[in-house]
Design a protein around this motif. Structure first.
Motif, PDB file in Angstrom:
ATOM      1  N   GLY A 117      39.899  64.894  51.228  1.00 48.39           N
ATOM      2  CA  GLY A 117      38.973  64.613  50.137  1.00 48.39           C
ATOM      3  C   GLY A 117      39.604  63.936  48.938  1.00 48.39           C
ATOM      4  O   GLY A 117      38.896  63.335  48.116  1.00 48.39           O
ATOM      5  N   GLU A 118      40.937  63.991  48.812  1.00 49.45           N
ATOM      6  CA  GLU A 118      41.583  63.461  47.610  1.00 49.45           C
ATOM      7  C   GLU A 118      41.752  61.943  47.633  1.00 49.45           C
ATOM      8  O   GLU A 118      42.005  61.337  46.594  1.00 49.45           O
ATOM      9  N   GLY A 119      41.604  61.330  48.798  1.00 47.33           N
ATOM     10  CA  GLY A 119      41.617  59.871  48.850  1.00 47.33           C
ATOM     11  C   GLY A 119      40.330  59.268  48.339  1.00 47.33           C
ATOM     12  O   GLY A 119      40.194  58.047  48.261  1.00 47.33           O
ATOM     13  N   ILE A 135      43.879  59.220  43.855  1.00 50.30           N
ATOM     14  CA  ILE A 135      44.415  57.858  43.886  1.00 50.30           C
ATOM     15  C   ILE A 135      45.500  57.687  42.826  1.00 50.30           C
ATOM     16  O   ILE A 135      46.558  57.090  43.078  1.00 50.30           O
ATOM     17  N   MET A 136      45.254  58.228  41.634  1.00 50.18           N
ATOM     18  CA  MET A 136      46.274  58.132  40.584  1.00 50.18           C
ATOM     19  C   MET A 136      47.544  58.880  40.975  1.00 50.18           C
ATOM     20  O   MET A 136      48.652  58.436  40.668  1.00 50.18           O
ATOM     21  N   ALA A 137      47.387  60.008  41.671  1.00 54.68           N
ATOM     22  CA  ALA A 137      48.558  60.756  42.129  1.00 54.68           C
ATOM     23  C   ALA A 137      49.390  59.912  43.092  1.00 54.68           C
ATOM     24  O   ALA A 137      50.629  59.947  43.062  1.00 54.68           O
ATOM     25  N   GLY A 138      48.718  59.138  43.940  1.00 54.43           N
ATOM     26  CA  GLY A 138      49.433  58.261  44.861  1.00 54.43           C
ATOM     27  C   GLY A 138      50.216  57.184  44.136  1.00 54.43           C
ATOM     28  O   GLY A 138      51.391  56.933  44.436  1.00 54.43           O
ATOM     29  N   HIS A 139      49.579  56.545  43.165  1.00 55.26           N
ATOM     30  CA  HIS A 139      50.258  55.499  42.395  1.00 55.26           C
ATOM     31  C   HIS A 139      51.378  56.090  41.534  1.00 55.26           C
ATOM     32  O   HIS A 139      52.440  55.476  41.379  1.00 55.26           O
ATOM     33  N   ARG A 140      51.130  57.265  40.988  1.00 56.91           N
ATOM     34  CA  ARG A 140      52.163  57.926  40.176  1.00 56.91           C
ATOM     35  C   ARG A 140      53.390  58.251  41.039  1.00 56.91           C
ATOM     36  O   ARG A 140      54.531  58.050  40.613  1.00 56.91           O
ATOM     37  N   SER A 141      53.142  58.725  42.242  1.00 56.06           N
ATOM     38  CA  SER A 141      54.244  59.075  43.142  1.00 56.06           C
ATOM     39  C   SER A 141      55.084  57.855  43.490  1.00 56.06           C
ATOM     40  O   SER A 141      56.323  57.906  43.469  1.00 56.06           O
ATOM     41  N   ALA A 142      54.411  56.755  43.805  1.00 54.16           N
ATOM     42  CA  ALA A 142      55.143  55.530  44.130  1.00 54.16           C
ATOM     43  C   ALA A 142      55.964  55.056  42.939  1.00 54.16           C
ATOM     44  O   ALA A 142      57.113  54.610  43.089  1.00 54.16           O
ATOM     45  N   GLY A 164      41.259  61.615  58.418  1.00 49.74           N
ATOM     46  CA  GLY A 164      41.801  60.271  58.597  1.00 49.74           C
ATOM     47  C   GLY A 164      41.096  59.231  57.752  1.00 49.74           C
ATOM     48  O   GLY A 164      41.220  58.024  58.001  1.00 49.74           O
ATOM     49  N   PHE A 165      40.378  59.676  56.710  1.00 51.01           N
ATOM     50  CA  PHE A 165      39.666  58.736  55.838  1.00 51.01           C
ATOM     51  C   PHE A 165      40.653  57.790  55.164  1.00 51.01           C
ATOM     52  O   PHE A 165      41.666  58.208  54.614  1.00 51.01           O
ATOM     53  N   GLN A 166      40.321  56.499  55.207  1.00 49.17           N
ATOM     54  CA  GLN A 166      41.163  55.470  54.616  1.00 49.17           C
ATOM     55  C   GLN A 166      40.603  55.089  53.242  1.00 49.17           C
ATOM     56  O   GLN A 166      39.495  54.560  53.146  1.00 49.17           O
ATOM     57  N   PRO A 167      41.325  55.371  52.152  1.00 44.73           N
ATOM     58  CA  PRO A 167      40.829  55.052  50.809  1.00 44.73           C
ATOM     59  C   PRO A 167      40.510  53.564  50.672  1.00 44.73           C
ATOM     60  O   PRO A 167      41.316  52.709  51.040  1.00 44.73           O
ATOM     61  N   SER A 168      39.340  53.270  50.150  1.00 43.64           N
ATOM     62  CA  SER A 168      38.921  51.875  50.002  1.00 43.64           C
ATOM     63  C   SER A 168      37.655  51.832  49.175  1.00 43.64           C
ATOM     64  O   SER A 168      37.035  52.861  48.908  1.00 43.64           O
ATOM     65  N   ASN A 169      37.255  50.613  48.784  1.00 46.21           N
ATOM     66  CA  ASN A 169      36.014  50.438  48.039  1.00 46.21           C
ATOM     67  C   ASN A 169      34.883  50.047  48.984  1.00 46.21           C
ATOM     68  O   ASN A 169      33.964  50.806  49.211  1.00 46.21           O
ATOM     69  N   LEU A 194      52.213  50.067  48.959  1.00 43.63           N
ATOM     70  CA  LEU A 194      51.654  51.413  48.877  1.00 43.63           C
ATOM     71  C   LEU A 194      50.440  51.513  49.791  1.00 43.63           C
ATOM     72  O   LEU A 194      49.515  50.702  49.699  1.00 43.63           O
ATOM     73  N   THR A 195      50.456  52.496  50.691  1.00 44.86           N
ATOM     74  CA  THR A 195      49.326  52.732  51.594  1.00 44.86           C
ATOM     75  C   THR A 195      48.967  54.212  51.557  1.00 44.86           C
ATOM     76  O   THR A 195      49.717  55.028  51.024  1.00 44.86           O
ATOM     77  N   GLY A 196      47.814  54.556  52.136  1.00 48.86           N
ATOM     78  CA  GLY A 196      47.431  55.958  52.123  1.00 48.86           C
ATOM     79  C   GLY A 196      46.317  56.294  53.089  1.00 48.86           C
ATOM     80  O   GLY A 196      45.570  55.421  53.541  1.00 48.86           O
ATOM     81  N   VAL A 197      46.207  57.594  53.401  1.00 50.22           N
ATOM     82  CA  VAL A 197      45.173  58.115  54.293  1.00 50.22           C
ATOM     83  C   VAL A 197      44.986  59.592  53.978  1.00 50.22           C
ATOM     84  O   VAL A 197      45.902  60.249  53.468  1.00 50.22           O
ATOM     85  N   GLU A 198      43.795  60.120  54.259  1.00 50.19           N
ATOM     86  CA  GLU A 198      43.559  61.553  54.091  1.00 50.19           C
ATOM     87  C   GLU A 198      43.950  62.302  55.366  1.00 50.19           C
ATOM     88  O   GLU A 198      43.777  61.793  56.475  1.00 50.19           O
ATOM     89  N   GLU A 199      44.463  63.519  55.187  1.00 49.96           N
ATOM     90  CA  GLU A 199      44.771  64.338  56.357  1.00 49.96           C
ATOM     91  C   GLU A 199      43.466  64.815  57.000  1.00 49.96           C
ATOM     92  O   GLU A 199      42.395  64.753  56.405  1.00 49.96           O
ATOM     93  N   ASN A 200      43.559  65.274  58.214  1.00 46.99           N
ATOM     94  CA  ASN A 200      42.435  65.811  58.997  1.00 46.99           C
ATOM     95  C   ASN A 200      41.396  64.745  59.335  1.00 46.99           C
ATOM     96  O   ASN A 200      41.283  64.319  60.479  1.00 46.99           O
TER      97      ASN A 200
END
Length: 416
Positions: free
Chosen positions: A311-313, A319-326, A270-275, A262-268
Motif C-alpha cells: 500500500g505504501e507505493g 514515495i517520498m521515503a523511497g526518494h529519501r532513501s536513495a 506487486g503493485f508498480q508505483p505509477s501515475n 530509482l525503481t520500486g514495487v510493493e510487496e505481496n
C-alpha cells in the motif's frame, strides 16, 4: 489522465533542461528566470496559480514566455490557463506539450495559438518506455524560433543591436569527474582512474529506519547490460554536490559516467508505483537512452530498488521515503566528492546574464503537484537531491521563481 513514463521529466531532465540550455545560448535574448508552477487538483486553484504565474511574469517585465508541461488531459487545464493569463497581460507565449493523438487538448482559448507537440511515438499514444516522448533540444529550438516570430508580429522584433554592456548576475562552475568503474567494497570512496567504490550494505540501516519500506537493494548495472527485469521507474538523477555556494552559484562537483536509477514495487501485491502507466519490464525495452532525462548509453547505473510495504507505493509518504532513501545512499558518495580536486575534471562555466535592451523571455515549467507519485520537490540541500526539499503540493502549488543556473544546478527534484 495525467502523466505516463514516456513523457515524464525526471530529475535528470530538469538538471539538463533543454529549454534552459537553448535560451541561455541566445545572444539576442535575455533569459531572466524560470517560473515553476505546480499542477493543482481543483479548478479554482488552477486559475489562481495561473494568475500568480502571470503576475510574476509581468513583474519580471517579460516580453514573451515558453510554457512547458509534461502531463496531459486534466493537466492541460493548468497549461491553458497559464497561457491565457499571460496573453491577457500582453505576454505572447509558445507552448511545449505532449499531444499526439492521446493527449489532445481538453480545452483551449484564443491565446493558445502555438503549441510544439513533443510526441515522438509513431502511434501518437503514450507508452511505458521512459524517455520515448521526452522534450528534446530540437523541441526547444523550435519553440524559441516560433516565439521570435511571434515577437516580431507583435512589434517586438529580436535585434542584435547593442544597447549596453552585458552584466553577469550569477556564475556557476561545474567540475565533472569521469567515473570509469563502479564496484562494491568495504567503504565508499573515489580513487584515481575514476573508480567509485560503494560500501557493501550501504542500504541496510537506511531501510531499517523507514517504516514504509520493507527492503532496499542496490545494484551496479554496466553499460549495455540492460537485458534484465526492473520494477517501475521512479526517477533518474545525477550524482552531484555543492562544494561552494548555494544552488545556482559557486562550485558544483558532478560525477559523469554514472547515473542513479530509482525503481520500486510493493510487496505481496506487486503493485508498480505509477501515475497512468508503469514502466516495469526488461530494462532495454523500457528506456530510451541518451535523452535529456535518461542515462547515456555508456553510463554505469547505480540502481536503487525499493520494496515498499503493501500500500505504501500508493502514498505520498511512501514515495517520498523511497526518494529519501536513495538520496541518503548518494549522500555518502557526496561526502567523498568534497575532496576530489586532486583528480582530473572537465570544467564548465554557466552565467545568468542581464542584457540591456534585449527582449526578455522566461520559461514557465508546469510540473507535478498532486502528491503520491505525481509531485515535485524544490530546493534540496544538494543538486538533484531530495533531502531538505519542499514539495509543491504541500506548498499549495504556489509558483516558485528560480534562476536558469538554479535549474541547471538541480533545484528541481521529480517525485514521479
Amino acid at each position: 489522465m495525467g502523466l505516463g513514463p514516456s513523457i515524464k521529466m525526471t530529475t535528470l531532465h530538469h538538471f539538463r533542461c533543454p529549454v534552459t540550455a537553448v535560451l541561455s545560448r541566445e545572444e539576442n535574448l535575455e533569459f531572466p528566470g524560470i517560473i515553476v508552477d505546480g499542477v493543482s487538483e481543483v479548478c479554482d486553484d488552477k486559475i489562481y496559480t495561473a494568475k500568480r504565474v502571470a503576475d510574476i511574469a509581468e513583474a519580471m517585465r517579460a516580453d514573451a514566455a515558453i510554457v512547458a508541461i509534461d502531463g496531459w488531459g486534466n493537466h492541460h487545464v493548468d497549461f491553458i490557463n497559464v497561457i491565457e493569463q499571460l496573453g491577457l497581460r500582453g505576454i505572447p507565449s509558445v507552448g511545449l506539450s505532449y499531444v499526439g493523438l492521446q493527449g489532445r487538448l481538453v480545452c483551449s482559448n484564443s491565446y493558445v495559438d502555438c503549441v510544439v507537440d513533443f510526441n515522438k511515438s509513431e502511434s501518437g499514444y503514450e507508452s511505458c518506455v521512459v524517455g520515448q516522448n521526452n522534450l528534446t533540444d530540437m523541441d526547444a529550438v523550435k519553440a524559441v524560433a516560433l516565439l521570435k516570430n511571434k515577437l516580431k508580429k507583435a512589434g517586438k522584433a529580436v535585434t542584435s543591436e547593442d544597447f549596453g554592456e552585458n552584466r553577469t548576475l550569477r556564475r556557476l562552475t561545474r567540475k565533472a569527474f569521469q567515473i570509469n568503474e563502479v564496484r562494491f567494497g568495504e567503504r565508499t570512496a573515489i580513487s584515481r582512474g575514476g573508480i567509485l567504490t560503494i560500501r557493501k550494505g550501504i542500504e541496510k540501516s537506511i531501510a531499517a529506519a523507514e517504516p514504509r519500506i520493507q527492503d532496499i537493494k542496490v545494484n551496479i548495472v554496466q553499460p549495455g547490460e540492460h537485458d534484465f527485469f526492473v520494477n517501475s521507474n521512479l526517477d533518474y538523477a545525477p550524482i552531484a554536490c555543492k562544494v561552494r555556494g548555494e544552488l545556482g552559484e559557486g562550485v558544483t562537483y558532478l560525477l559523469s559516467g554514472v547515473t542513479v536509477m530509482l525503481t520500486g514495487v510493493e510487496e505481496n501485491s506487486g503493485f508498480q508505483p505509477s501515475n497512468i502507466g508503469s514502466s516495469e519490464g526488461i530494462l532495454k525495452e523500457h528506456v530510451v537512452l541518451d535523452e535529456a532525462g535518461t542515462p547515456g548509453s555508456t553510463d554505469i547505473l547505480l540502481h536503487v530498488d525499493i520494496l515498499f510495504q503493501e500500500g505504501e507505493g500508493r502514498t505520498a509518504e511512501g514515495i517520498m521515503a523511497g526518494h529519501r532513501s536513495a538520496d541518503l545512499i548518494v549522500q555518502e558518495i557526496r561526502k567523498e566528492m568534497q575532496s576530489l580536486d586532486n583528480l582530473p575534471y572537465i570544467r564548465e562555466e554557466y552565467r545568468d546574464v542581464a542584457k540591456p535592451g534585449k527582449r526578455k523571455v522566461i520559461l514557465v515549467k508546469i510540473v507535478s503537484g498532486l502528491g503520491n507519485m505525481y509531485d515535485t520537490a524544490m530546493f534540496p540541500y544538494e543538486p538533484g537531491g531530495f533531502l531538505g526539499a519542499h514539495n509543491m503540493m504541500t506548498s499549495g502549488n504556489i509558483p516558485y521563481v528560480i534562476t536558469p543556473n538554479q535549474c541547471r544546478d538541480g533545484a528541481i527534484h521529480s517525485l514521479l
